[in-house]
Design a protein around this motif. Structure first.
Motif, PDB file in Angstrom:
ATOM      1  N   PRO A 172      -7.550  -1.675   7.878  1.00 34.77           N
ATOM      2  CA  PRO A 172      -8.508  -0.629   8.202  1.00 34.77           C
ATOM      3  C   PRO A 172      -7.931   0.784   8.087  1.00 34.77           C
ATOM      4  CG  PRO A 172      -7.839  -1.757  10.186  1.00 34.77           C
ATOM      5  CD  PRO A 172      -7.218  -2.495   9.033  1.00 34.77           C
ATOM      6  N   ARG A 173      -6.648   0.949   8.350  1.00 32.33           N
ATOM      7  CA  ARG A 173      -6.003   2.270   8.267  1.00 32.33           C
ATOM      8  C   ARG A 173      -4.862   2.195   7.273  1.00 32.33           C
ATOM      9  NH1 ARG A 173      -5.527   5.090  13.950  1.00 32.33           N
ATOM     10  NH2 ARG A 173      -4.074   6.178  12.622  1.00 32.33           N
ATOM     11  N   ALA A 174      -5.214   2.094   6.011  1.00 29.00           N
ATOM     12  CA  ALA A 174      -4.234   1.866   4.954  1.00 29.00           C
ATOM     13  C   ALA A 174      -3.222   3.000   4.847  1.00 29.00           C
ATOM     14  CB  ALA A 174      -4.947   1.669   3.617  1.00 29.00           C
ATOM     15  N   ARG A 175      -3.662   4.215   5.026  1.00 27.31           N
ATOM     16  CA  ARG A 175      -2.750   5.350   4.850  1.00 27.31           C
ATOM     17  C   ARG A 175      -1.628   5.343   5.883  1.00 27.31           C
ATOM     18  NH1 ARG A 175      -4.323  11.733   4.589  1.00 27.31           N
ATOM     19  NH2 ARG A 175      -2.325  12.415   3.785  1.00 27.31           N
ATOM     20  N   MET A 179       6.042   1.347  -9.088  1.00 31.25           N
ATOM     21  CA  MET A 179       5.040   0.331  -9.303  1.00 31.25           C
ATOM     22  C   MET A 179       4.875  -0.525  -8.036  1.00 31.25           C
ATOM     23  SD  MET A 179       3.798   0.780 -12.277  1.00 31.25           S
ATOM     24  CE  MET A 179       3.014  -0.706 -12.765  1.00 31.25           C
ATOM     25  N   ALA A 180       5.960  -0.845  -7.404  1.00 29.29           N
ATOM     26  CA  ALA A 180       5.870  -1.659  -6.195  1.00 29.29           C
ATOM     27  C   ALA A 180       5.138  -0.901  -5.084  1.00 29.29           C
ATOM     28  CB  ALA A 180       7.266  -2.060  -5.730  1.00 29.29           C
ATOM     29  N   ALA A 181       5.381   0.401  -4.977  1.00 31.11           N
ATOM     30  CA  ALA A 181       4.704   1.197  -3.953  1.00 31.11           C
ATOM     31  C   ALA A 181       3.202   1.271  -4.228  1.00 31.11           C
ATOM     32  CB  ALA A 181       5.300   2.605  -3.901  1.00 31.11           C
ATOM     33  N   THR A 182       2.827   1.372  -5.496  1.00 30.02           N
ATOM     34  CA  THR A 182       1.406   1.403  -5.842  1.00 30.02           C
ATOM     35  C   THR A 182       0.752   0.063  -5.534  1.00 30.02           C
ATOM     36  OG1 THR A 182       1.930   2.967  -7.601  1.00 30.02           O
ATOM     37  CG2 THR A 182      -0.222   1.922  -7.692  1.00 30.02           C
ATOM     38  N   GLY A 183       1.454  -1.041  -5.832  1.00 29.50           N
ATOM     39  CA  GLY A 183       0.927  -2.366  -5.497  1.00 29.50           C
ATOM     40  C   GLY A 183       0.767  -2.548  -3.994  1.00 29.50           C
ATOM     41  N   LEU A 184       1.758  -2.078  -3.243  1.00 31.05           N
ATOM     42  CA  LEU A 184       1.670  -2.142  -1.782  1.00 31.05           C
ATOM     43  C   LEU A 184       0.481  -1.337  -1.278  1.00 31.05           C
ATOM     44  CD1 LEU A 184       2.869  -2.780   1.055  1.00 31.05           C
ATOM     45  CD2 LEU A 184       4.191  -0.663   0.799  1.00 31.05           C
ATOM     46  N   LEU A 185       0.294  -0.157  -1.841  1.00 33.62           N
ATOM     47  CA  LEU A 185      -0.834   0.683  -1.445  1.00 33.62           C
ATOM     48  C   LEU A 185      -2.167   0.000  -1.747  1.00 33.62           C
ATOM     49  CD1 LEU A 185      -1.801   3.396  -0.367  1.00 33.62           C
ATOM     50  CD2 LEU A 185      -1.613   4.285  -2.687  1.00 33.62           C
ATOM     51  N   HIS A 186      -2.260  -0.641  -2.889  1.00 33.58           N
ATOM     52  CA  HIS A 186      -3.495  -1.334  -3.261  1.00 33.58           C
ATOM     53  C   HIS A 186      -3.791  -2.483  -2.292  1.00 33.58           C
ATOM     54  CE1 HIS A 186      -6.695  -2.676  -5.863  1.00 33.58           C
ATOM     55  NE2 HIS A 186      -6.187  -3.887  -5.839  1.00 33.58           N
ATOM     56  N   VAL A 187      -2.777  -3.272  -1.978  1.00 29.76           N
ATOM     57  CA  VAL A 187      -2.964  -4.397  -1.055  1.00 29.76           C
ATOM     58  C   VAL A 187      -3.367  -3.886   0.329  1.00 29.76           C
ATOM     59  CG1 VAL A 187      -1.736  -6.249   0.160  1.00 29.76           C
ATOM     60  CG2 VAL A 187      -1.464  -5.980  -2.300  1.00 29.76           C
ATOM     61  N   LEU A 188      -2.732  -2.829   0.792  1.00 30.10           N
ATOM     62  CA  LEU A 188      -3.078  -2.270   2.104  1.00 30.10           C
ATOM     63  C   LEU A 188      -4.475  -1.684   2.098  1.00 30.10           C
ATOM     64  CD1 LEU A 188       0.257  -0.528   3.128  1.00 30.10           C
ATOM     65  CD2 LEU A 188      -0.718  -2.616   4.072  1.00 30.10           C
ATOM     66  N   LEU A 189      -4.879  -1.076   1.000  1.00 33.03           N
ATOM     67  CA  LEU A 189      -6.209  -0.490   0.912  1.00 33.03           C
ATOM     68  C   LEU A 189      -7.286  -1.562   0.980  1.00 33.03           C
ATOM     69  CD1 LEU A 189      -7.737   2.145   0.563  1.00 33.03           C
ATOM     70  CD2 LEU A 189      -7.588   1.836  -1.894  1.00 33.03           C
TER      71      LEU A 189
END
Length: 128
Positions: free
Chosen positions: A15-18, A1-11
């Protein structure tokens, strides 16, 4: 869940979320692999915990990175609407495409010519 939240915030915010996501997750995976090796416990337990953390980190990073790649690719290939965009109260604003801009201006003129004007307020004054 924390990794998904981090991914959402970065997205949302980068500019280069991945690439940011993969870098952060690999760093966190390395930390979770190194920490068990420094704990004073049985050697087999330490290596098993480190290997398990490495496996989970790589699986989570790879899965969410793939999901992000598919989401970005699907969003980029979404069909664009054929009508011009509205840019707020100023009306239709289309830049760069002369034909569409001319159509938007014609539409704006048609709407303006059909506007109903309010009757004069003199009847209120005369009624008194």
């Amino acid at each position: 869940m924390a990794a998904t939240g981090l991914l959402h915030v970065l997205l949302i915010g980068t500019p280069r979320a991945r690439s940011f996501f993969v870098s952060i997750m690999l760093l966190l995976t390395a930390i979770t692999v190194i920490i068990p090796l420094g704990i004073d416990a049985d050697r087999g337990a330490r290596f098993a915990t480190a290997a398990g953390n490495l496996f989970l980190g790589v699986v989570i990073t790879g899965t969410l990175s793939g999901v992000l790649h598919a989401a970005i690719r699907a969003g980029a290939s979404a069909p664009r609407p054929w009508w011009p965009r509205r840019t707020g109260a100023a009306g239709l604003g289309v830049r760069g495409i002369p034909e569409v801009k001319a159509q938007a201006e014609d539409y704006r003129d048609d709407v303006a010519s059909q506007a109903v004007t309010a009757p004069p307020v003199t009847w209120l004054i005369q009624a008194r």
